[in-house]
Design a protein around this motif. Structure first.
Motif, PDB file in Angstrom:
ATOM      1  N   GLU A   1      49.666  43.355  49.302  1.00 36.54           N
ATOM      2  CA  GLU A   1      47.744  43.883  48.372  1.00 36.54           C
ATOM      3  C   GLU A   1      47.838  43.066  47.628  1.00 36.54           C
ATOM      4  O   GLU A   1      45.977  43.384  47.162  1.00 36.54           O
ATOM      5  CB  GLU A   1      49.017  45.409  48.513  1.00 36.54           C
ATOM      6  CG  GLU A   1      47.041  45.881  48.268  1.00 36.54           C
ATOM      7  CD  GLU A   1      46.415  45.900  49.973  1.00 36.54           C
ATOM      8  OE1 GLU A   1      45.387  45.607  49.980  1.00 36.54           O
ATOM      9  OE2 GLU A   1      46.632  45.817  50.545  1.00 36.54           O
ATOM     10  N   GLU A   2      48.132  43.100  45.902  1.00 37.75           N
ATOM     11  CA  GLU A   2      47.875  42.842  45.428  1.00 37.75           C
ATOM     12  C   GLU A   2      47.316  41.230  45.124  1.00 37.75           C
ATOM     13  O   GLU A   2      46.438  40.792  43.783  1.00 37.75           O
ATOM     14  CB  GLU A   2      49.032  43.043  44.160  1.00 37.75           C
ATOM     15  CG  GLU A   2      48.903  44.887  43.604  1.00 37.75           C
ATOM     16  CD  GLU A   2      48.140  44.938  43.498  1.00 37.75           C
ATOM     17  OE1 GLU A   2      46.855  44.611  42.634  1.00 37.75           O
ATOM     18  OE2 GLU A   2      47.488  46.367  44.229  1.00 37.75           O
TER      19      GLU A   2
ATOM     20  N   ASN B   1      39.293  42.722  41.422  1.00 42.60           N
ATOM     21  CA  ASN B   1      40.144  43.778  42.104  1.00 42.60           C
ATOM     22  C   ASN B   1      40.092  44.598  40.568  1.00 42.60           C
ATOM     23  O   ASN B   1      41.556  44.552  40.299  1.00 42.60           O
ATOM     24  CB  ASN B   1      41.372  43.073  42.579  1.00 42.60           C
ATOM     25  CG  ASN B   1      41.937  44.306  43.607  1.00 42.60           C
ATOM     26  OD1 ASN B   1      42.050  45.318  43.068  1.00 42.60           O
ATOM     27  ND2 ASN B   1      42.538  43.845  44.684  1.00 42.60           N
TER      28      ASN B   1
ATOM     29  N   LYS C   1      40.638  48.077  38.978  1.00 46.30           N
ATOM     30  CA  LYS C   1      42.019  49.605  39.766  1.00 46.30           C
ATOM     31  C   LYS C   1      41.383  50.799  38.086  1.00 46.30           C
ATOM     32  O   LYS C   1      42.050  50.762  37.435  1.00 46.30           O
ATOM     33  CB  LYS C   1      42.910  49.998  39.619  1.00 46.30           C
ATOM     34  CG  LYS C   1      43.246  51.194  40.353  1.00 46.30           C
ATOM     35  CD  LYS C   1      45.174  51.120  41.367  1.00 46.30           C
ATOM     36  CE  LYS C   1      45.483  51.667  41.831  1.00 46.30           C
ATOM     37  NZ  LYS C   1      46.510  51.832  42.306  1.00 46.30           N
TER      38      LYS C   1
ATOM     39  N   LYS D   1      36.126  44.311  45.179  1.00 47.03           N
ATOM     40  CA  LYS D   1      37.782  45.105  45.377  1.00 47.03           C
ATOM     41  C   LYS D   1      37.700  46.250  43.689  1.00 47.03           C
ATOM     42  O   LYS D   1      38.216  46.605  43.205  1.00 47.03           O
ATOM     43  CB  LYS D   1      38.676  45.089  45.813  1.00 47.03           C
ATOM     44  CG  LYS D   1      39.677  46.138  46.726  1.00 47.03           C
ATOM     45  CD  LYS D   1      40.594  45.590  47.371  1.00 47.03           C
ATOM     46  CE  LYS D   1      41.525  47.435  47.722  1.00 47.03           C
ATOM     47  NZ  LYS D   1      42.716  46.601  48.971  1.00 47.03           N
ATOM     48  N   PRO D   2      36.540  47.091  44.028  1.00 47.10           N
ATOM     49  CA  PRO D   2      36.460  47.972  42.618  1.00 47.10           C
ATOM     50  C   PRO D   2      37.588  49.391  43.652  1.00 47.10           C
ATOM     51  O   PRO D   2      36.920  49.783  44.234  1.00 47.10           O
ATOM     52  CB  PRO D   2      35.624  48.130  42.180  1.00 47.10           C
ATOM     53  CG  PRO D   2      34.186  48.093  43.105  1.00 47.10           C
ATOM     54  CD  PRO D   2      34.962  47.021  44.018  1.00 47.10           C
ATOM     55  N   GLN D   3      38.347  49.676  41.906  1.00 48.58           N
ATOM     56  CA  GLN D   3      38.559  51.146  42.559  1.00 48.58           C
ATOM     57  C   GLN D   3      39.134  52.346  41.744  1.00 48.58           C
ATOM     58  O   GLN D   3      39.399  51.916  40.976  1.00 48.58           O
ATOM     59  CB  GLN D   3      40.334  50.671  43.356  1.00 48.58           C
ATOM     60  CG  GLN D   3      40.815  49.937  44.706  1.00 48.58           C
ATOM     61  CD  GLN D   3      41.504  49.351  43.966  1.00 48.58           C
ATOM     62  OE1 GLN D   3      42.686  49.566  45.232  1.00 48.58           O
ATOM     63  NE2 GLN D   3      42.113  48.213  44.044  1.00 48.58           N
TER      64      GLN D   3
ATOM     65  N   GLU E   1      41.293  56.241  41.266  1.00 48.74           N
ATOM     66  CA  GLU E   1      42.272  57.156  41.811  1.00 48.74           C
ATOM     67  C   GLU E   1      42.498  58.202  40.846  1.00 48.74           C
ATOM     68  O   GLU E   1      43.077  57.832  39.829  1.00 48.74           O
ATOM     69  CB  GLU E   1      43.845  55.818  42.193  1.00 48.74           C
ATOM     70  CG  GLU E   1      44.728  56.784  42.583  1.00 48.74           C
ATOM     71  CD  GLU E   1      46.097  56.457  42.718  1.00 48.74           C
ATOM     72  OE1 GLU E   1      47.065  56.488  42.888  1.00 48.74           O
ATOM     73  OE2 GLU E   1      45.401  54.658  43.530  1.00 48.74           O
TER      74      GLU E   1
ATOM     75  N   HIS F   1      31.821  53.292  39.497  1.00 53.00           N
ATOM     76  CA  HIS F   1      31.790  51.751  39.264  1.00 53.00           C
ATOM     77  C   HIS F   1      30.911  51.562  41.011  1.00 53.00           C
ATOM     78  O   HIS F   1      30.746  52.016  41.638  1.00 53.00           O
ATOM     79  CB  HIS F   1      34.036  52.104  40.092  1.00 53.00           C
ATOM     80  CG  HIS F   1      33.727  52.274  42.122  1.00 53.00           C
ATOM     81  ND1 HIS F   1      35.035  51.473  42.260  1.00 53.00           N
ATOM     82  CD2 HIS F   1      33.334  53.651  42.664  1.00 53.00           C
ATOM     83  CE1 HIS F   1      34.932  52.290  43.390  1.00 53.00           C
ATOM     84  NE2 HIS F   1      34.041  53.228  43.450  1.00 53.00           N
TER      85      HIS F   1
END
Length: 406
Positions: free
Chosen positions: A38-39, A294, A296, A326-328, A330, A340
């Motif tokens: 995934e990374e 990406n 996170k 892909k900004p995330q 959690e 974001h």
């Protein structure tokens, strides 16, 4: 013979200590990451690990004119040539030495490889209550053809201290090269650290750069990543906040053309309440270039009163350029302020038409609008020499004769 086979053969001749051999064996068992991970979903290493790299760097001599050519003219320099530390300055309150074989809990296979094989890098220790007035420039030069280099660096900043660093990794071998670069930074209580990376390497160079920053109470750390060249670049930037009132700032520019590729992978771990993080990455893509972002942000359950902001804005200046963003977020706490955003677009046609109607050439008009897009990052750079270099490289990549510093 593939890179994995070459690495195994290399290790057989190195007689690694038992602990390092265990880490290396763990890497071999997993292998290099693939797009199934995934990374690494948008980033393939197939072309990067395909060449038959030379794992034995030669001993080279460098002329001062070469150092001056690639240096920003900063007074205090640390210089490496083919992995060998050849020069370091004397600074009050700062100890600068070579490679430090420190332990670190590896979180990915690339770090495992670095941990097991690295024998080169710098160690910087800033004493308590020390303000380093001038920035330190760190230059890594490589002359070994088709080399695969492992650098491992450590920085420890004592309480109430400040330091600014500029890092440049430059290949001069005119061949296909790969660098696996790892830097660990400890920001103790009430410290202020600024780390600047200039990534403007040769057309056949590849770089995997991993940085882990650990912050204690009242510390501020800023990392500026400026990408202007290189065949393949992957940046892993990780912040861990371990005290209240920490601030983590990340800024980046990727200006790519041809078939260049750059992936900025960021992670901020908010573990303690009353902390902040700010993240701003700008991407400009020409030709057949490709970018990946990406980012996170994680907010732990007890980390209340967190203020976190993340943005990734991109310009596609050719029909063949692409970006995967892909900004995330959690979040496990409820009293936070986190946001974001991501934008992908082209230059404003109305603004371009307006400038051309005033007699400005199309290339210059595009360049001015592109600089306006990137200026939010460039204008915030605190080191004048670094700001001027970024402005010059931007004009150079856009193929215009403009002085953006005016």
């Amino acid at each position: 013979m593939g890179l994995i086979d070459n690495l195994v053969k290399y290790v057989q001749h190195q007689n690694l200590p038992e602990n390092k051999r265990a880490v290396f064996d763990a890497f071999i068992k997993k292998g290099f990451p693939t797009t199934k991970d995934e990374e690494w979903k948008y980033t393939s290493l197939k072309k990067v690990i395909k060449p038959d790299y030379n794992l034995f760097p030669k001993q080279s001599v460098i002329d001062n004119s070469v150092i001056n050519k690639y240096s920003l003219g900063i007074k205090d320099k640390i210089v490496f040539v083919d992995g060998n530390l050849i020069y370091s300055p004397e600074i009050n309150g700062v100890q600068i030495t070579g490679f430090s074989d420190f332990d670190f809990e590896n979180t990915d296979v690339i770090s495992e490889l670095n941990s097991s094989l690295a024998e080169s890098g710098f160690t910087i220790t800033v004493e308590k209550d020390t303000v380093v007035e001038n920035p330190i420039e760190i230059l890594f030069f490589n002359f070994t053809k088709n080399s695969f280099s492992q650098y491992r660096n450590r920085i420890n900043v004592g309480e109430n201290s400040e330091i600014k660093i500029i890092e440049i990794i430059q290949d001069l071998s005119e061949s296909t090269t790969l660098v696996n670069h790892f830097t660990h930074v400890s920001c103790n209580k009430n410290t202020n650290v600024e780390y600047n990376k200039i990534q403007n390497n040769s057309k056949d160079s590849s770089l995997i750069d991993s940085m882990y920053i650990f912050q204690k109470q009242d510390s501020v750390c800023e990392v500026n990543t400026l990408i202007f060249g290189g065949s393949f670049i992957r940046n892993n930037l990780n912040f861990e906040q371990n005290g209240s009132n920490c601030e983590s700032n990340m800024n980046g520019i990727s200006l790519l053309d041809g078939n260049q590729f750059a992936d900025n992978h960021t992670f901020v771990d908010h573990k303690i309440a009353h902390c902040r993080s700010n993240e701003m990455y700008k991407g400009i893509y020409l030709g057949n270039s490709k970018g990946v972002f990406n980012g996170k942000i994680m907010v732990r359950q007890d980390a209340q009163k967190i203020d976190a902001f993340q943005s990734n804005n991109n310009l596609l200046l050719s029909d063949n350029s692409t970006i995967d963003s892909k900004p995330q977020l959690e979040i496990y706490a409820d009293d936070v302020k986190c946001s974001h955003g991501c934008t992908i677009g082209q230059l404003d046609e109305e603004a371009l038409f307006y400038m051309r109607s005033r007699g400005i050439g199309v290339s210059e008009a595009k360049a001015v609008l592109t600089y306006a897009f990137a200026s939010e990052v460039i204008e915030n750079l605190s080191i004048p020499e670094l700001k001027k270099l970024s402005q010059r490289l931007l004009a150079q990549k856009l193929n215009v004769d403009l002085n953006f510093s005016l």
